[in-house]
Design a protein around this motif. Structure first.
Motif, PDB file in Angstrom:
ATOM      1  N   GLU A 197       0.843  -1.171  -0.012  1.00 37.00           N
ATOM      2  CA  GLU A 197       0.058   0.083   0.137  1.00 37.00           C
ATOM      3  C   GLU A 197       1.009   1.396   0.011  1.00 37.00           C
ATOM      4  O   GLU A 197       0.441   2.162  -0.735  1.00 37.00           O
ATOM      5  CB  GLU A 197      -0.981   0.052   1.238  1.00 37.00           C
ATOM      6  CG  GLU A 197      -2.159  -0.788   0.977  1.00 37.00           C
ATOM      7  CD  GLU A 197      -3.310  -0.606   2.300  1.00 37.00           C
ATOM      8  OE1 GLU A 197      -3.261   0.413   2.714  1.00 37.00           O
ATOM      9  OE2 GLU A 197      -3.838  -1.626   2.542  1.00 37.00           O
ATOM     10  N   LYS A 248       1.158   3.934  -2.945  1.00 38.65           N
ATOM     11  CA  LYS A 248       0.950   5.385  -2.605  1.00 38.65           C
ATOM     12  C   LYS A 248       2.208   5.918  -3.061  1.00 38.65           C
ATOM     13  O   LYS A 248       2.089   7.174  -3.574  1.00 38.65           O
ATOM     14  CB  LYS A 248       0.755   5.719  -1.143  1.00 38.65           C
ATOM     15  CG  LYS A 248      -0.326   5.377  -0.712  1.00 38.65           C
ATOM     16  CD  LYS A 248      -0.573   5.424   0.978  1.00 38.65           C
ATOM     17  CE  LYS A 248      -1.888   4.933   1.659  1.00 38.65           C
ATOM     18  NZ  LYS A 248      -1.629   4.632   3.105  1.00 38.65           N
ATOM     19  N   GLU A 270      -5.413   9.738  -1.607  1.00 45.29           N
ATOM     20  CA  GLU A 270      -4.841   8.442  -0.977  1.00 45.29           C
ATOM     21  C   GLU A 270      -5.991   7.171  -0.926  1.00 45.29           C
ATOM     22  O   GLU A 270      -5.545   6.235  -1.309  1.00 45.29           O
ATOM     23  CB  GLU A 270      -4.815   8.739   0.764  1.00 45.29           C
ATOM     24  CG  GLU A 270      -4.232   7.706   1.319  1.00 45.29           C
ATOM     25  CD  GLU A 270      -3.864   8.162   2.672  1.00 45.29           C
ATOM     26  OE1 GLU A 270      -4.111   7.058   3.341  1.00 45.29           O
ATOM     27  OE2 GLU A 270      -3.529   9.133   3.270  1.00 45.29           O
ATOM     28  N   VAL A 312      -5.117   3.757  -2.779  1.00 47.08           N
ATOM     29  CA  VAL A 312      -5.372   2.400  -2.108  1.00 47.08           C
ATOM     30  C   VAL A 312      -6.440   1.550  -2.661  1.00 47.08           C
ATOM     31  O   VAL A 312      -5.803   0.387  -3.343  1.00 47.08           O
ATOM     32  CB  VAL A 312      -5.951   2.563  -0.755  1.00 47.08           C
ATOM     33  CG1 VAL A 312      -6.263   1.403  -0.140  1.00 47.08           C
ATOM     34  CG2 VAL A 312      -4.850   3.279   0.129  1.00 47.08           C
TER      35      VAL A 312
END
Length: 141
Positions: A42, A46, A54, A58
């Motif tokens: 993750e 990012k 954000e 994800v």
């Protein structure tokens, strides 16, 4: 008709792309041991998708993972091979571009992401797919 000489290299290309994609997913889930290149995928996602909000970053991580499992299985079976090949080609192209922007030009070259994308697009351009469900379905029509 596809020349006989192309049957086995085409099958090898389908399997090579599939195994490479599935290996990356296996690494992501820790199947290759503790020194995973994707220990926290993750956060890695990012980093690659810094330009996205954000929540979308994800979501893209999990969506890409789902597609990185689905498309290789489709290639292994030879089911909707053209769609799977284009799917992998675009996934890897997006990945390569994101890596280039966020990590520099060296990272996607080191991981052969450009080659994987090109190979998938080359496979997508084939007229027929030997040793595939697609071939069996075409013979029955």
């Amino acid at each position: 008709m596809t020349p006989k000489i192309v049957h086995y290299p085409q099958l090898f290309l389908r399997l090579a792309i599939s195994v490479a994609m599935l290996s990356a997913v296996a690494d992501r889930f820790g199947f290759w041991g503790k020194n995973s290149a994707w220990e926290n995928f993750e956060n890695y996602t990012k980093q690659l998708t810094f330009f996205l909000p954000e929540s979308l970053s994800v979501f893209s991580a999990y969506s890409a993972t789902f597609l990185e499992i689905l498309f290789p299985f489709m290639l292994i079976l030879g089911f909707k091979t053209k769609i799977a090949s284009y799917g992998i080609g675009f996934l890897l192209l997006i990945f390569a571009l994101s890596m280039t922007v966020s990590l520099g030009v060296k990272a996607p070259l080191d991981y052969s992401v450009w080659i994987g994308s090109a190979a998938a697009f080359l496979l997508a351009g084939q007229e027929k797919y030997s040793f595939s469900i697609d071939e069996l379905l075409a013979k029955n029509n």
